[in-house]
Design a protein around this motif. Structure first.
Motif, PDB file in Angstrom:
ATOM      1  N   ARG A  74       0.837  -1.199   0.000  1.00  0.00           N
ATOM      2  CA  ARG A  74       0.000   0.000   0.000  1.00  0.00           C
ATOM      3  C   ARG A  74       0.872   1.249   0.000  1.00  0.00           C
ATOM      4  O   ARG A  74       1.923   1.301   0.657  1.00  0.00           O
ATOM      5  CB  ARG A  74      -0.923   0.022   1.222  1.00  0.00           C
ATOM      6  CG  ARG A  74      -1.975  -1.076   1.227  1.00  0.00           C
ATOM      7  CD  ARG A  74      -2.959  -0.871   2.362  1.00  0.00           C
ATOM      8  NE  ARG A  74      -2.281  -0.958   3.663  1.00  0.00           N
ATOM      9  CZ  ARG A  74      -2.847  -0.616   4.819  1.00  0.00           C
ATOM     10  NH1 ARG A  74      -4.089  -0.163   4.832  1.00  0.00           N
ATOM     11  NH2 ARG A  74      -2.189  -0.740   5.942  1.00  0.00           N
ATOM     12  N   VAL A  75       0.413   2.244  -0.742  1.00  0.00           N
ATOM     13  CA  VAL A  75       1.043   3.562  -0.771  1.00  0.00           C
ATOM     14  C   VAL A  75      -0.069   4.581  -0.598  1.00  0.00           C
ATOM     15  O   VAL A  75      -1.080   4.529  -1.311  1.00  0.00           O
ATOM     16  CB  VAL A  75       1.806   3.806  -2.084  1.00  0.00           C
ATOM     17  CG1 VAL A  75       2.348   5.231  -2.115  1.00  0.00           C
ATOM     18  CG2 VAL A  75       2.939   2.806  -2.248  1.00  0.00           C
ATOM     19  N   GLY A  76       0.106   5.496   0.354  1.00  0.00           N
ATOM     20  CA  GLY A  76      -0.958   6.462   0.586  1.00  0.00           C
ATOM     21  C   GLY A  76      -0.519   7.613   1.452  1.00  0.00           C
ATOM     22  O   GLY A  76       0.678   7.824   1.703  1.00  0.00           O
ATOM     23  N   TRP A  77      -1.533   8.372   1.927  1.00  0.00           N
ATOM     24  CA  TRP A  77      -1.308   9.555   2.754  1.00  0.00           C
ATOM     25  C   TRP A  77      -1.247   9.175   4.238  1.00  0.00           C
ATOM     26  O   TRP A  77      -1.927   8.273   4.673  1.00  0.00           O
ATOM     27  CB  TRP A  77      -2.438  10.569   2.559  1.00  0.00           C
ATOM     28  CG  TRP A  77      -2.449  11.258   1.223  1.00  0.00           C
ATOM     29  CD1 TRP A  77      -3.241  10.965   0.163  1.00  0.00           C
ATOM     30  CD2 TRP A  77      -1.631  12.351   0.823  1.00  0.00           C
ATOM     31  NE1 TRP A  77      -2.978  11.806  -0.879  1.00  0.00           N
ATOM     32  CE2 TRP A  77      -1.987  12.685  -0.496  1.00  0.00           C
ATOM     33  CE3 TRP A  77      -0.625  13.083   1.465  1.00  0.00           C
ATOM     34  CZ2 TRP A  77      -1.382  13.708  -1.201  1.00  0.00           C
ATOM     35  CZ3 TRP A  77      -0.027  14.126   0.769  1.00  0.00           C
ATOM     36  CH2 TRP A  77      -0.401  14.424  -0.559  1.00  0.00           C
ATOM     37  N   THR A  78      -0.436   9.884   4.982  1.00  0.00           N
ATOM     38  CA  THR A  78      -0.446   9.769   6.436  1.00  0.00           C
ATOM     39  C   THR A  78      -1.372  10.833   7.010  1.00  0.00           C
ATOM     40  O   THR A  78      -1.798  11.755   6.308  1.00  0.00           O
ATOM     41  CB  THR A  78       0.963   9.942   7.020  1.00  0.00           C
ATOM     42  OG1 THR A  78       1.416  11.283   6.753  1.00  0.00           O
ATOM     43  CG2 THR A  78       1.933   8.956   6.413  1.00  0.00           C
ATOM     44  N   ALA A  79      -1.680  10.693   8.304  1.00  0.00           N
ATOM     45  CA  ALA A  79      -2.575  11.657   8.943  1.00  0.00           C
ATOM     46  C   ALA A  79      -1.963  13.050   8.996  1.00  0.00           C
ATOM     47  O   ALA A  79      -2.673  14.049   9.004  1.00  0.00           O
ATOM     48  CB  ALA A  79      -2.928  11.189  10.352  1.00  0.00           C
TER      49      ALA A  79
ATOM     50  N   THR B  29       7.416   5.732   6.641  1.00  0.00           N
ATOM     51  CA  THR B  29       6.668   6.986   6.538  1.00  0.00           C
ATOM     52  C   THR B  29       7.619   8.123   6.193  1.00  0.00           C
ATOM     53  O   THR B  29       8.694   8.248   6.796  1.00  0.00           O
ATOM     54  CB  THR B  29       5.953   7.299   7.859  1.00  0.00           C
ATOM     55  OG1 THR B  29       5.115   6.200   8.203  1.00  0.00           O
ATOM     56  CG2 THR B  29       5.088   8.543   7.725  1.00  0.00           C
ATOM     57  N   PHE B  30       7.217   8.940   5.236  1.00  0.00           N
ATOM     58  CA  PHE B  30       7.996  10.116   4.839  1.00  0.00           C
ATOM     59  C   PHE B  30       7.231  11.366   5.271  1.00  0.00           C
ATOM     60  O   PHE B  30       6.011  11.452   5.118  1.00  0.00           O
ATOM     61  CB  PHE B  30       8.224  10.114   3.323  1.00  0.00           C
ATOM     62  CG  PHE B  30       8.980   8.914   2.842  1.00  0.00           C
ATOM     63  CD1 PHE B  30      10.359   8.904   2.864  1.00  0.00           C
ATOM     64  CD2 PHE B  30       8.309   7.788   2.392  1.00  0.00           C
ATOM     65  CE1 PHE B  30      11.064   7.796   2.444  1.00  0.00           C
ATOM     66  CE2 PHE B  30       8.999   6.672   1.963  1.00  0.00           C
ATOM     67  CZ  PHE B  30      10.381   6.667   1.996  1.00  0.00           C
ATOM     68  N   PRO B  31       7.935  12.356   5.829  1.00  0.00           N
ATOM     69  CA  PRO B  31       7.243  13.505   6.426  1.00  0.00           C
ATOM     70  C   PRO B  31       6.584  14.390   5.375  1.00  0.00           C
ATOM     71  O   PRO B  31       6.913  14.353   4.180  1.00  0.00           O
ATOM     72  CB  PRO B  31       8.368  14.246   7.158  1.00  0.00           C
ATOM     73  CG  PRO B  31       9.606  13.896   6.402  1.00  0.00           C
ATOM     74  CD  PRO B  31       9.404  12.473   5.943  1.00  0.00           C
ATOM     75  N   ALA B  32       5.679  15.211   5.861  1.00  0.00           N
ATOM     76  CA  ALA B  32       4.960  16.126   4.963  1.00  0.00           C
ATOM     77  C   ALA B  32       5.884  17.168   4.360  1.00  0.00           C
ATOM     78  O   ALA B  32       5.591  17.713   3.290  1.00  0.00           O
ATOM     79  CB  ALA B  32       3.827  16.809   5.740  1.00  0.00           C
ATOM     80  N   SER B  33       7.017  17.454   5.015  1.00  0.00           N
ATOM     81  CA  SER B  33       7.943  18.451   4.484  1.00  0.00           C
ATOM     82  C   SER B  33       8.580  18.014   3.180  1.00  0.00           C
ATOM     83  O   SER B  33       9.118  18.846   2.439  1.00  0.00           O
ATOM     84  CB  SER B  33       9.030  18.749   5.522  1.00  0.00           C
ATOM     85  OG  SER B  33       9.741  17.558   5.859  1.00  0.00           O
ATOM     86  N   ARG B  34       8.541  16.711   2.862  1.00  0.00           N
ATOM     87  CA  ARG B  34       9.126  16.226   1.613  1.00  0.00           C
ATOM     88  C   ARG B  34       8.099  16.087   0.495  1.00  0.00           C
ATOM     89  O   ARG B  34       8.450  15.704  -0.616  1.00  0.00           O
ATOM     90  CB  ARG B  34       9.810  14.878   1.849  1.00  0.00           C
ATOM     91  CG  ARG B  34      11.101  15.006   2.647  1.00  0.00           C
ATOM     92  CD  ARG B  34      11.953  13.780   2.561  1.00  0.00           C
ATOM     93  NE  ARG B  34      13.268  14.024   3.130  1.00  0.00           N
ATOM     94  CZ  ARG B  34      14.308  14.478   2.435  1.00  0.00           C
ATOM     95  NH1 ARG B  34      14.172  14.723   1.145  1.00  0.00           N
ATOM     96  NH2 ARG B  34      15.474  14.674   3.012  1.00  0.00           N
ATOM     97  N   VAL B  35       6.858  16.349   0.799  1.00  0.00           N
ATOM     98  CA  VAL B  35       5.821  16.290  -0.229  1.00  0.00           C
ATOM     99  C   VAL B  35       5.834  17.600  -1.011  1.00  0.00           C
ATOM    100  O   VAL B  35       5.747  18.690  -0.432  1.00  0.00           O
ATOM    101  CB  VAL B  35       4.438  16.037   0.395  1.00  0.00           C
ATOM    102  CG1 VAL B  35       3.359  16.036  -0.684  1.00  0.00           C
ATOM    103  CG2 VAL B  35       4.435  14.719   1.154  1.00  0.00           C
TER     104      VAL B  35
END
Length: 511
Positions: free
Chosen positions: A409-414, A488-494
């Protein structure tokens, strides 16, 4: 040989779980340490060091309550003068307060003397003598009369006052054994002797009451004394344990610092040896491939061709192992350089799933992919992301039985980041082996018995690569239910999608 290999395996497994604090052996060691501490506490009670501390406590109590007994004396004198007592009461009050002033001076001297310089026998005798001197004032109080008071049972009043003074002294002077008896043994005896001529029923009752109260309050003061001794014992043991803890902590810090320095030196050494290790291996791989494929001419003997292929396969395996060691060493040494660019996580994971199709088809394993659509790109190292996905997929294929399923699975974190989750339905990992499999070269018991051979570096490398990207890595597993790993990759890398820019038509109008 078999016994030796078994011993090596046992020692290796022991090394892996040496930090496990839940083992029964560690609990028994804690229990033994508690028993030893209690034994030391029992041995320390009554030691000269404790007696000196008690002497200090007694001096401290006498200084803190230096006003208590003189205030009681002043109140008694004021009440007596108000009732019309004669001048004897005015002589008794200064005499009694002078005795307590002597006690206060002795206590001040003891308090200022360092505890290790106190002469226990000398100052105990001086204190007892001071208490005896203060008791002379109460002896004089027994002879004070009040003919003008018009109150016949005046001895009852004196007995009650003596009883109150005994109770207060028992509380204040409990740290010094014998202080209460030294102060009031003579006054009680004189009170009994003074009432002997009349021996009225009231006088007899008061004498009996005072005679009983003195040993009773002595017993109460003894209990206070034992409580003070136990408090001193616990405080002493606490100080000793704190000192031992500080010593152990300093030794642990030094050992950890040396271990970190050694580990860093090892990592730097391996990271700097990449060229020296790979150069001879490349020659071995190249020449063995030439021999196995017969590029320079046929090899008549098929056994030699098989040997050449074995050399090439072994060299390839060794090169992969060296690459993993070097990757982990660079990560630990902080020398792993990220080549960051805009990448699509779902596309990289999908390509890695295609690369694993041959292995999954041979084991009849089905890969189920659940990718969220229209996800923006990540600012990350594509090679590192690919290595993360391949390592996790390779582990899942290793431990998934034939006919099993792997869910990717690949998706968004909270928090707005992105995650990669790979779950298998293999045998799972026992909870006590989770720290082992996350350590370098660590392998669980199930992996050693049933899975394909590996180096035990895959998960540590994945964890290091995820942490370099600022993300988190989580491993969850249950026996006979399977294992799930989540990177998990942080939102700062999106990378946020840019809004569409308005275009300008030929005529100059904005569209």
């Amino acid at each position: 040989m078999v016994a030796g290999s078994m011993a090596v395996q046992r020692s290796a497994s022991a090394d892996k779980i040496i930090v496990d604090r839940t083992k029964p052996s560690r609990n028994s060691e804690v229990a033994r340490a508690i028993r030893r501490t209690r034994d030391r506490l029992a041995e320390q009670v009554g030691s000269p060091a404790f007696e000196r501390e008690l002497l200090k406590l007694h001096a401290h109590a006498m200084i803190n309550t230096v006003v208590a007994m003189p205030l009681l004396v002043v109140l008694i004198a004021a009440a007596g003068l108000f009732a019309g007592m004669n001048i004897d009461l005015l002589l008794w009050a200064p005499l009694t307060m002078l005795g307590y002033a002597v006690l206060a001076l002795v206590a001040r001297r003891v308090e200022r003397t360092p505890v290790n310089e106190l002469s226990l026998g000398k100052w105990s005798k001086i204190f007892l003598l001071g208490h005896a001197v203060s008791g002379i004032g109460w002896v004089y109080f027994v002879y004070v009369q009040c003919d003008a008071c018009g109150f016949e049972p005046f001895p009852v009043v004196k007995a009650v006052i003596l009883l109150l003074a005994i109770a207060v002294t028992a509380i204040i002077a409990s740290a010094l054994r014998g202080a209460l008896v030294a102060t009031f043994a003579l006054p009680v005896a004189v009170f009994a002797a003074a009432g002997a001529p009349s021996w009225s029923p009231v006088d007899v009752l008061m004498v009996i009451l005072l005679a009983i109260s003195l040993p009773f309050f002595t017993y109460v003061a003894g209990n206070f004394n034992r409580s003070a001794v136990m408090l001193l014992a616990f405080r002493s043991e606490k100080d000793a344990l704190i000192a031992e803890l500080e010593t152990a902590k300093s030794m642990s810090d030094e050992a950890r610092r040396r271990a970190e320095e050694a580990n860093l030196a090892k990592s730097r050494f391996l990271a700097s040896m990449s060229h020296e290790l790979r150069t001879p291996l490349n020659a071995i791989l190249g020449f063995s491939e030439v021999m196995a494929t017969q590029v320079l001419g046929p090899l008549p003997n098929p056994t030699y061709r098989g040997y050449a292929q074995d050399i090439h396969d072994s060299g390839t395996h060794l090169l992969e192992l060296i690459n993993e060691i070097l990757d982990l060493s660079r990560i630990e040494a902080g020398r792993y350089q990220l080549n960051e660019e805009a990448v699509t996580l779902a596309n990289i994971v999908d390509e890695c799933c295609h690369l694993m199709e041959l292995r999954t088809s041979n084991k009849d394993i089905r890969i189920t992919k659940e990718f969220e659509r229209d996800m923006p790109r990540l600012y990350a190292d594509e090679r590192a992301i690919r290595q993360i996905a391949l390592n996790l997929l390779s582990n899942a294929v290793k431990f998934t039985p034939s006919g099993g399923e792997i869910r990717v699975r690949v998706g968004w974190t909270a928090g707005g980041g992105q995650y990669l989750s790979i779950r298998d339905n293999g045998p799972g990992i026992p909870p006590d082996e989770l720290p082992v499999v996350m350590s370098a070269f660590g392998q669980g018991a199930i992996a050693i018995k049933s899975a394909e051979q590996g180096t035990g570096l895959g998960l540590p490398i994945v964890q290091g690569l995820v942490q370099i990207h600022g993300g988190t890595f989580d491993l969850q597993s249950k026996l006979r239910e399977g294992t799930e790993v989540v990177a998990t990759f942080p939102a700062s890398r999106v990378i946020e999608p840019m809004p569409a820019l308005a275009t300008v038509a030929v005529g100059g109008r904005r569209q």
